[in-house]
Design an enzyme around this catalytic site. Structure first.
Site, PDB file in Angstrom:
ATOM      1  N   ARG A  43      24.254 -40.509 -33.200  1.00  0.00           N
ATOM      2  CA  ARG A  43      24.520 -41.929 -33.450  1.00  0.00           C
ATOM      3  C   ARG A  43      23.331 -42.611 -34.100  1.00  0.00           C
ATOM      4  O   ARG A  43      23.500 -43.504 -34.934  1.00  0.00           O
ATOM      5  CB  ARG A  43      24.917 -42.601 -32.129  1.00  0.00           C
ATOM      6  N   GLY A 111      31.749 -31.198 -33.589  1.00  0.00           N
ATOM      7  CA  GLY A 111      32.923 -32.073 -33.483  1.00  0.00           C
ATOM      8  C   GLY A 111      32.523 -33.538 -33.593  1.00  0.00           C
ATOM      9  O   GLY A 111      33.238 -34.349 -34.188  1.00  0.00           O
ATOM     10  N   ASP A 335      30.962 -31.946 -20.508  1.00  0.00           N
ATOM     11  CA  ASP A 335      30.211 -30.831 -21.105  1.00  0.00           C
ATOM     12  C   ASP A 335      29.519 -29.957 -20.062  1.00  0.00           C
ATOM     13  O   ASP A 335      28.957 -28.912 -20.390  1.00  0.00           O
ATOM     14  CB  ASP A 335      29.168 -31.367 -22.089  1.00  0.00           C
ATOM     15  N   ARG A 366      36.870 -23.259 -23.148  1.00  0.00           N
ATOM     16  CA  ARG A 366      35.850 -23.063 -22.107  1.00  0.00           C
ATOM     17  C   ARG A 366      36.439 -22.680 -20.754  1.00  0.00           C
ATOM     18  O   ARG A 366      35.741 -22.079 -19.933  1.00  0.00           O
ATOM     19  CB  ARG A 366      34.966 -24.311 -21.989  1.00  0.00           C
TER      20      ARG A 366
END
Ligand code: S3P
Length: 449
Positions: A43, A111, A335, A366
């Site tokens: 960002r 992503g 995550d 995952r």
């Protein structure tokens, strides 16, 4: 003290990480820092590129993912100094000024780069863009951002009704919308907000549960007008602000710290201090889950750095117990589920992870990969459609396992290997460089202290 032997071997196109645990006596001690937060790094580069004037970024993650973002924004005219952790200077080109790149933009494995960038590209009238990624990213669903953008009037083409990269985008003048996202995803939320920057009027995005809010914090810091309704998990952005370059200090990534939190917990007699970790409440689900499991983790020296909460995390070895991880907690630890699955293998009793079907569309599936790779080492992990059921307490045995070229799998399996008997080989360990280039060096250092 006995040390674990940690070596790297280069094979044809990949690296093997080989870990031999000593028969007894391994303990992890000392203090360390983890690299900069991946979400904040992306960002900072993006908003720095869009702002007027200079943005100074300290502590940028030098992983492959932010490198992809920097390279895309350079191709579109942003002047970004060579990447380093001390200080990166971004000379922004001003909102709406992204240039049409002369070549395909490549988001690599990231992503976040692709989904956030799509909001910006679609809203830049008169420019044509093509974006692609590596073989993993080209299988990941882009419809989740393409759909809201199309509702705003975006023109995007690609395979399977523009749900798979490579994508072609004809930038155009978009209309404000009120978007109800079916999933709690910071990438979806941020994509819509970034598109909203370039739209006259107010754009609102509502999500079913709160996902990480780094975009909201940083957009405000750069001068955008946002209103947030915590009751409904809604964010509204007013379009066409002037963004001004800022100083961004990137804290350590709690997603990277999570590997050491679990290592310090499961390796007997360990005590680690992980300094300067971002503890934004939208990211601290891993601390809550580990605390439910009985881990001994303390937050020290809590402070606010450039608008983000930061702390030092002290972890000591302790016996874990199984727990249930589900619901609104999931987006706050999305995550960290692979490494939490490793923790669960060492916990007494059963751990059930639910509401985590999103994990099937990350850098790898995952859920499937963690179940199969931990089971190869003798764990008892059952795959659920939206999670995992793990019966802890069975000692792990060494074996050959594979990262499936997923950074978080590579590192999670390395931590599992530290507590397995014998020698474990993790194929595809180079994947760690996506978010943690120094992971192996740090592991070697901790094991040899
Ligand atoms: C990210 C958001 C999360 C996370 C990813 C980074 C971000 O994805 O898994 O690693 O920086 O916005 P989703 O928002 O799709 O869950």
């Amino acid at each position: 003290m006995t040390v674990a032997v940690v070596t790297l071997k280069n094979t044809e196109n990949q690296q093997d990480l080989i870990i031999t645990r000593p028969k007894s006596g391994l303990c992890l001690q000392g203090s360390l820092r983890v690299p900069g937060d991946k979400s904040i790094s992306h960002r900072a580069l993006m908003l720095g590129g869009l702002a007027q004037g200079e943005t100074i970024i300290e502590g940028l993650l030098l992983g492959e993912d932010p490198r992809s973002t920097a390279s895309c924004f350079r191709q579109m005219g942003a002047d970004i100094s060579p990447l380093n952790t001390e200080q990166v200077i971004v000379k922004g080109i001003g909102l709406g000024q992204l240039q049409e790149p002369p070549d395909i933009l490549n988001a690599g494995n990231s992503g976040t780069t692709m989904r956030l960038m799509l909001g910006l590209l679609a809203s830049h009238p008169g420019r044509f863009f093509t974006v692609t990624g590596d073989s993993s990213l080209r299988t990941r669903p882009m419809s989740r951002v393409v759909k809201p953008l199309q509702q705003m009037g975006a023109k995007i083409w690609g395979r399977k009704e523009a749900s798979l990269a490579p994508l072609a985008i004809q930038g155009s003048v978009l209309q404000p919308i009120r978007y109800y996202s079916p999933i709690a995803s910071a990438q979806v939320k941020s994509c819509v907000l970034l598109a909203g920057l370039m739209i006259e009027g107010k754009t609102t995005v509502t999500e079913p549960a709160l996902s990480r809010d780094h975009s909201e914090r940083m957009l405000r810091a750069f001068g955008a007008k946002l209103s947030i309704d915590p009751e409904t998990n809604s964010v509204t952005i007013e379009g066409m602000p002037t963004l001004f370059g800022q100083k961004v200090v990137v804290p350590g990534d709690i997603s990277s710290a999570a590997f050491w939190l679990v290592a310090g917990t499961i390796v007997p007699d360990s005590e680690l201090l992980i300094e300067n970790v971002g503890v934004n409440p939208t990211r601290t689900g891993v601390l809550e889950a580990l605390s439910m499991m009985g881990a001994d983790i303390q937050l020290e020296n809590q402070r606010l750095v450039a608008g983000e909460p930061v702390a030092d995390l002290r972890v000591r070895h302790g016996q874990l117990k199984g727990c249930e991880i589900a619901g609104d907690l999931i987006p706050r630890l999305i995550d960290e589920i692979p490494i939490l699955a490793v923790a669960a293998v060492f916990a007494q009793g059963k751990t059930v992870i639910r509401d985590a079907a999103e994990l099937r569309v990350k850098e790898s599936d995952r859920l499937a990969v963690m179940a199969s790779q931990l089971n190869r080492m003798g764990a008892k992990v059952q795959e659920l459609p939206d999670g995992l059921e793990i019966t802890g307490g069975t000692p792990l045995q060494s074996n050959e396992v594979d990262s499936y070229t997923d950074h978080r799998i590579a590192m999670s399996m390395a931590i599992a290997a530290l507590s397995a008997t014998g020698t474990t080989t993790i194929h595809g360990a180079q994947a760690a460089a996506v978010s943690y280039p120094d992971f192996t060096t740090t592991l070697q250092r901790l094991c040899e202290l």
